[in-house]
Design a protein around this motif. Structure first.
Motif, PDB file in Angstrom:
ATOM      1  N   VAL A   3       0.838  -1.199   0.000  1.00  0.00           N
ATOM      2  CA  VAL A   3       0.000   0.000   0.000  1.00  0.00           C
ATOM      3  C   VAL A   3       0.872   1.248   0.000  1.00  0.00           C
ATOM      4  N   PHE A   4       0.517   2.197  -0.843  1.00  0.00           N
ATOM      5  CA  PHE A   4       1.187   3.489  -0.909  1.00  0.00           C
ATOM      6  C   PHE A   4       0.172   4.539  -0.483  1.00  0.00           C
ATOM      7  N   LEU A   5       0.442   5.229   0.617  1.00  0.00           N
ATOM      8  CA  LEU A   5      -0.426   6.299   1.103  1.00  0.00           C
ATOM      9  C   LEU A   5       0.121   7.629   0.596  1.00  0.00           C
ATOM     10  N   ASP A   6      -0.706   8.383  -0.103  1.00  0.00           N
ATOM     11  CA  ASP A   6      -0.308   9.671  -0.672  1.00  0.00           C
ATOM     12  C   ASP A   6       0.040  10.654   0.447  1.00  0.00           C
ATOM     13  N   THR A   7       0.705  11.715   0.072  1.00  0.00           N
ATOM     14  CA  THR A   7       1.137  12.736   1.026  1.00  0.00           C
ATOM     15  C   THR A   7      -0.017  13.249   1.868  1.00  0.00           C
ATOM     16  N   ASN A   8      -1.151  13.550   1.222  1.00  0.00           N
ATOM     17  CA  ASN A   8      -2.278  14.116   1.970  1.00  0.00           C
ATOM     18  C   ASN A   8      -2.817  13.136   3.008  1.00  0.00           C
ATOM     19  N   VAL A   9      -2.764  11.853   2.723  1.00  0.00           N
ATOM     20  CA  VAL A   9      -3.232  10.844   3.671  1.00  0.00           C
ATOM     21  C   VAL A   9      -2.253  10.738   4.847  1.00  0.00           C
ATOM     22  N   LEU A  10      -0.961  10.674   4.542  1.00  0.00           N
ATOM     23  CA  LEU A  10       0.045  10.585   5.598  1.00  0.00           C
ATOM     24  C   LEU A  10       0.076  11.843   6.464  1.00  0.00           C
ATOM     25  N   ASP A  86       3.850  17.124  -9.828  1.00  0.00           N
ATOM     26  CA  ASP A  86       4.174  16.590  -8.501  1.00  0.00           C
ATOM     27  C   ASP A  86       3.409  15.294  -8.239  1.00  0.00           C
ATOM     28  N   ASP A  87       2.150  15.232  -8.696  1.00  0.00           N
ATOM     29  CA  ASP A  87       1.367  14.001  -8.539  1.00  0.00           C
ATOM     30  C   ASP A  87       1.997  12.859  -9.334  1.00  0.00           C
ATOM     31  N   LEU A  88       2.514  13.166 -10.512  1.00  0.00           N
ATOM     32  CA  LEU A  88       3.146  12.140 -11.342  1.00  0.00           C
ATOM     33  C   LEU A  88       4.386  11.570 -10.671  1.00  0.00           C
ATOM     34  N   VAL A  89       5.158  12.430 -10.021  1.00  0.00           N
ATOM     35  CA  VAL A  89       6.370  11.990  -9.326  1.00  0.00           C
ATOM     36  C   VAL A  89       6.001  11.048  -8.174  1.00  0.00           C
ATOM     37  N   ILE A  90       4.948  11.367  -7.447  1.00  0.00           N
ATOM     38  CA  ILE A  90       4.504  10.514  -6.335  1.00  0.00           C
ATOM     39  C   ILE A  90       3.975   9.189  -6.871  1.00  0.00           C
ATOM     40  N   LYS A 107      -8.792  14.304  -5.641  1.00  0.00           N
ATOM     41  CA  LYS A 107      -9.863  13.900  -6.563  1.00  0.00           C
ATOM     42  C   LYS A 107      -9.355  13.651  -7.983  1.00  0.00           C
ATOM     43  N   ALA A 108      -8.407  14.460  -8.445  1.00  0.00           N
ATOM     44  CA  ALA A 108      -7.880  14.275  -9.806  1.00  0.00           C
ATOM     45  C   ALA A 108      -7.159  12.934  -9.921  1.00  0.00           C
ATOM     46  N   VAL A 109      -6.429  12.562  -8.907  1.00  0.00           N
ATOM     47  CA  VAL A 109      -5.715  11.277  -8.924  1.00  0.00           C
ATOM     48  C   VAL A 109      -6.714  10.133  -8.748  1.00  0.00           C
ATOM     49  N   GLN A 110      -7.704  10.311  -7.882  1.00  0.00           N
ATOM     50  CA  GLN A 110      -8.729   9.277  -7.697  1.00  0.00           C
ATOM     51  C   GLN A 110      -9.453   8.968  -9.009  1.00  0.00           C
ATOM     52  N   ALA A 111      -9.639   9.992  -9.839  1.00  0.00           N
ATOM     53  CA  ALA A 111     -10.350   9.807 -11.111  1.00  0.00           C
ATOM     54  C   ALA A 111      -9.637   8.816 -12.028  1.00  0.00           C
ATOM     55  N   LEU A 112      -8.347   8.590 -11.808  1.00  0.00           N
ATOM     56  CA  LEU A 112      -7.620   7.618 -12.629  1.00  0.00           C
ATOM     57  C   LEU A 112      -8.136   6.200 -12.383  1.00  0.00           C
ATOM     58  N   ARG A 113      -8.554   5.915 -11.174  1.00  0.00           N
ATOM     59  CA  ARG A 113      -9.080   4.624 -10.732  1.00  0.00           C
ATOM     60  C   ARG A 113      -8.058   3.491 -10.772  1.00  0.00           C
TER      61      ARG A 113
END
Length: 148
Positions: A3-10, A86-90, A107-113
């Motif tokens: 599992v990878f938790l994004d910055t906002n989650v961490l 920055d999202d792409l790097v993460i 939300k933009a990253v979530q839309a990728l699914r």
């Protein structure tokens, strides 16, 4: 599960109480947490700028993550439709770390699914997925072992 938790989650998990903190704890206890150097750098910045964390607190959080998580190597940026580099790097770090699930509040990253074989979920979606597995495990335990 990796599992990878994004910055906002961490950041939310370490600075506040609630769903993200519960997810973080569950991932550390029962799953395999994957992080990347860009994620750790961004997390340090966010904790100071947005949450006013002290340098000592940031250092403690980073030490915990480096101790209890797998640090993914750098990787090429994924070819997905996102406006924020920055999202792409993460995301690249999550892919390099062979994460099965990427958990984000963005939300933009979530839309990728999905990115490749990695599923992209919101914190709530991931929590519900974990709760469903725990519930299914408890149901099987109550019924006893499966019979051939």
């Amino acid at each position: 599960m990796r599992v990878f938790l994004d910055t906002n989650v961490l950041a939310s998990a370490t600075a506040t109480r609630g769903l993200c903190a519960d997810l973080f704890r569950e991932v550390l206890l029962s799953h395999h947490l994957v992080v990347s150097r860009p994620l750790l750098d961004e997390l340090a910045r966010v904790l100071v700028v947005k949450f006013g964390a002290s340098p000592e607190t940031v250092e403690d959080v980073l030490c915990l993550l480096q101790q209890d998580a797998t640090l993914a190597a750098g990787a090429a940026l994924p070819e997905v439709a996102l406006g924020d580099k920055d999202d792409l790097v993460i995301l690249a770090g999550a892919i390099a770390g062979d994460a099965e699930v990427f958990v984000t509040g963005d939300k933009a990253v979530q839309a990728l699914r999905r990115v490749g074989r990695m599923q992209v979920l919101s914190p709530r979606q991931f929590w519900e997925r974990l709760a469903g597995r725990q519930s299914a495990g408890a149901d099987r335990a109550e019924r006893g072992p499966a019979r051939p």
